[in-house]
Design an enzyme around this catalytic site. Structure first.
Site, PDB file in Angstrom:
ATOM      1  N   CYS A   1       0.760  -1.097  -0.014  1.00 52.09           N
ATOM      2  CA  CYS A   1      -0.079  -0.059  -0.200  1.00 52.09           C
ATOM      3  C   CYS A   1       1.023   1.384  -0.135  1.00 52.09           C
ATOM      4  O   CYS A   1       2.031   1.313  -0.615  1.00 52.09           O
ATOM      5  CB  CYS A   1      -1.191  -0.053   1.121  1.00 52.09           C
ATOM      6  SG  CYS A   1      -2.225   1.075   0.927  1.00 52.09           S
TER       7      CYS A   1
ATOM      8  N   ASP B   1      -3.817   1.417   9.792  1.00 47.15           N
ATOM      9  CA  ASP B   1      -4.971   2.326   9.790  1.00 47.15           C
ATOM     10  C   ASP B   1      -5.501   2.473  11.388  1.00 47.15           C
ATOM     11  O   ASP B   1      -6.021   3.155  11.724  1.00 47.15           O
ATOM     12  CB  ASP B   1      -6.081   1.711   9.065  1.00 47.15           C
ATOM     13  CG  ASP B   1      -5.723   2.141   7.673  1.00 47.15           C
ATOM     14  OD1 ASP B   1      -5.050   1.209   6.996  1.00 47.15           O
ATOM     15  OD2 ASP B   1      -6.014   3.197   7.053  1.00 47.15           O
TER      16      ASP B   1
HETATM   17  C1  RUB Z   1      -4.209   3.057   3.210  1.00 42.34           C
HETATM   18  C2  RUB Z   1      -3.535   2.211   4.177  1.00 42.34           C
HETATM   19  C3  RUB Z   1      -1.983   2.713   4.752  1.00 42.34           C
HETATM   20  C4  RUB Z   1      -2.385   3.335   6.294  1.00 42.34           C
HETATM   21  C5  RUB Z   1      -1.307   4.141   6.981  1.00 42.34           C
HETATM   22  O1  RUB Z   1      -5.513   2.536   2.946  1.00 42.34           O
HETATM   23  O2  RUB Z   1      -3.890   1.151   4.528  1.00 42.34           O
HETATM   24  O3  RUB Z   1      -1.226   1.701   5.024  1.00 42.34           O
HETATM   25  O4  RUB Z   1      -3.609   4.298   6.155  1.00 42.34           O
HETATM   26  O5  RUB Z   1      -0.985   5.230   6.271  1.00 42.34           O
HETATM   27  P1  RUB Z   1      -6.155   3.081   2.020  1.00 42.34           P
HETATM   28  P2  RUB Z   1      -0.499   6.508   6.816  1.00 42.34           P
HETATM   29  O6  RUB Z   1      -5.647   3.788   0.620  1.00 42.34           O
HETATM   30  O7  RUB Z   1      -7.565   2.475   1.604  1.00 42.34           O
HETATM   31  O8  RUB Z   1      -6.773   4.630   2.961  1.00 42.34           O
HETATM   32  O9  RUB Z   1       0.889   5.926   7.301  1.00 42.34           O
HETATM   33  O10 RUB Z   1      -0.357   7.324   5.643  1.00 42.34           O
HETATM   34  O11 RUB Z   1      -1.389   7.005   7.910  1.00 42.34           O
END
Ligand code: RUB
Length: 345
Positions: free
Chosen positions: A148, A217
């Site tokens: 991701c 998340d």
């Molecule tokens: C995004 C996702 C990221 C976390 C952490 O999912 O799973 O790994 O949100 O991101 P989506 P961050 O694309 O469905 O939002 O470290 O930027 O908070």
């Protein structure tokens, strides 16, 4: 409820600033995505609501802020950074509204604007601090495998690169939304060599990887990590191959409600993210064709999954790194048993 707050009015009667609506729509459509970005945008939207409101009493402003927070809250259910942001900005809303003596809205307005700014600064500082902590786990010449797009995870690579370390990355594409492309673009900007792979190729590539590096998340009290679907399978295979799994997650990803036994809701998204109409017709046929869509074919599209703590080696936060099983201590310290939801009536 403050004495001057109109009772029982529906949210539709409250005037939400267009930026609140636009932010909520952008979060729901994933134009704003990733747990940290969602939290930042939600805090900014609440500040705009407070700053531009023409509410004449603290009670009226409080009702607007709650409605704005509800609108933002109901966009996506899994990233706890969103309710944590709303909670932070609207903390002591009732007390400040009451202390404002039922008349002067400026104190409440200023408090919300200040808290939103403070939240946004704190989260940005937390990310760069955890990046420095996470960078200590990465050695010169290491290869990380990502899933991701996580700004917290990337902060660790950025800090390692700033320290002069040569880091390479294997980047999982991350179906169906291909957030891996965002990760690849960012890493290339920092001069990190990238190999983009389809999700199914991860196990094959783990042989040449030093760390699996992902974000989160939500993190539950037992140390389970809720992140983009595919994280748990990756972590299990990494354990099989002896590759450590490092989760980079600022403390706004800690889910306080799981302290009291709540589970984290996993968002299910639209079938259209997985399958076009043409592809669906090719599988099930059209009602005019030989085969027909008789309801015996379904697409399931969960956006996140849960990685049990035993497959995670370290959770890197701005407060240090923790084995997942001990994250509960930090959670208690930060949140206590206080899981107020000031956006609810
Ligand atoms: C995004 C996702 C990221 C976390 C952490 O999912 O799973 O790994 O949100 O991101 P989506 P961050 O694309 O469905 O939002 O470290 O930027 O908070």
């Amino acid at each position: 409820m403050a004495d001057d707050e109109p009772a029982g009015h529906p949210d539709a009667d409250l005037s939400l600033h267009p930026d609140v609506e636009a932010t909520a729509a952008a979060i729901a459509a994933m134009e704003i995505r990733g747990a940290a970005a969602i939290a930042d945008a939600a805090a900014a939207a609440l500040a705009t609501q407070a700053e531009t409101s023409d509410a004449e009493t603290p009670g009226a402003l409080r009702a607007e802020l709650r409605a704005a927070a509800r609108r933002l809250h109901d966009t996506r259910p899994t990233a706890v950074s969103l309710p944590n942001a709303l909670r932070y900005v609207l903390k002591e809303l009732d007390e400040v509204a009451a202390a404002a003596d039922g008349r002067d809205v400026s104190t409440l307005r200023a408090t919300v604007v200040e808290r939103a700014a403070e939240f946004r600064e704190t989260v940005a500082a937390a990310q760069s601090r955890l990046g420095r902590i996470g960078a200590n786990r990465l050695r010169d010449g290491d290869t990380v495998l990502t899933h991701c797009h996580s700004t917290d995870a990337l902060a660790c690579v950025e800090a390692a690169v700033e320290d002069g370390k040569e880091i390479e990355a294997i980047v999982k594409e991350t179906r169906p939304r291909k957030q891996g492309h965002i990760t690849a673009r960012q890493l290339r900007e920092w001069g990190v060599p990238v190999t983009l792979i389809v999700d199914g190729a991860a196990r094959r590539h783990l042989r040449s990887v030093d760390h699996v590096l992902v974000g989160a998340d939500s993190i539950a009290a037992d140390g389970s990590v809720i992140n983009k679907v595919g994280t748990s399978g990756l972590a299990v295979v990494a354990r099989e191959q002896g590759v450590p799994v490092m989760v980079a997650a600022a403390t706004i990803k800690l889910h306080p409600e799981t302290l009291t036994g709540h589970t984290v809701e996993i968002e299910r998204r639209a079938e259209s993210e997985v399958l076009t109409d043409e592809e669906r017709t090719a599988i099930v046929g059209s009602n005019e064709g030989e085969r027909s869509d008789d309801g015996s074919f379904a697409v399931d599209n969960p956006a996140f999954d849960v990685t049990p703590p035993r497959f995670v080696d370290a959770i890197v936060t701005e407060r240090g790194q923790f084995p997942p099983e001990s994250i509960v201590t930090l959670m208690r310290e930060l949140f206590g048993e206080d899981v107020a939801a000031p956006w609810t009536r």
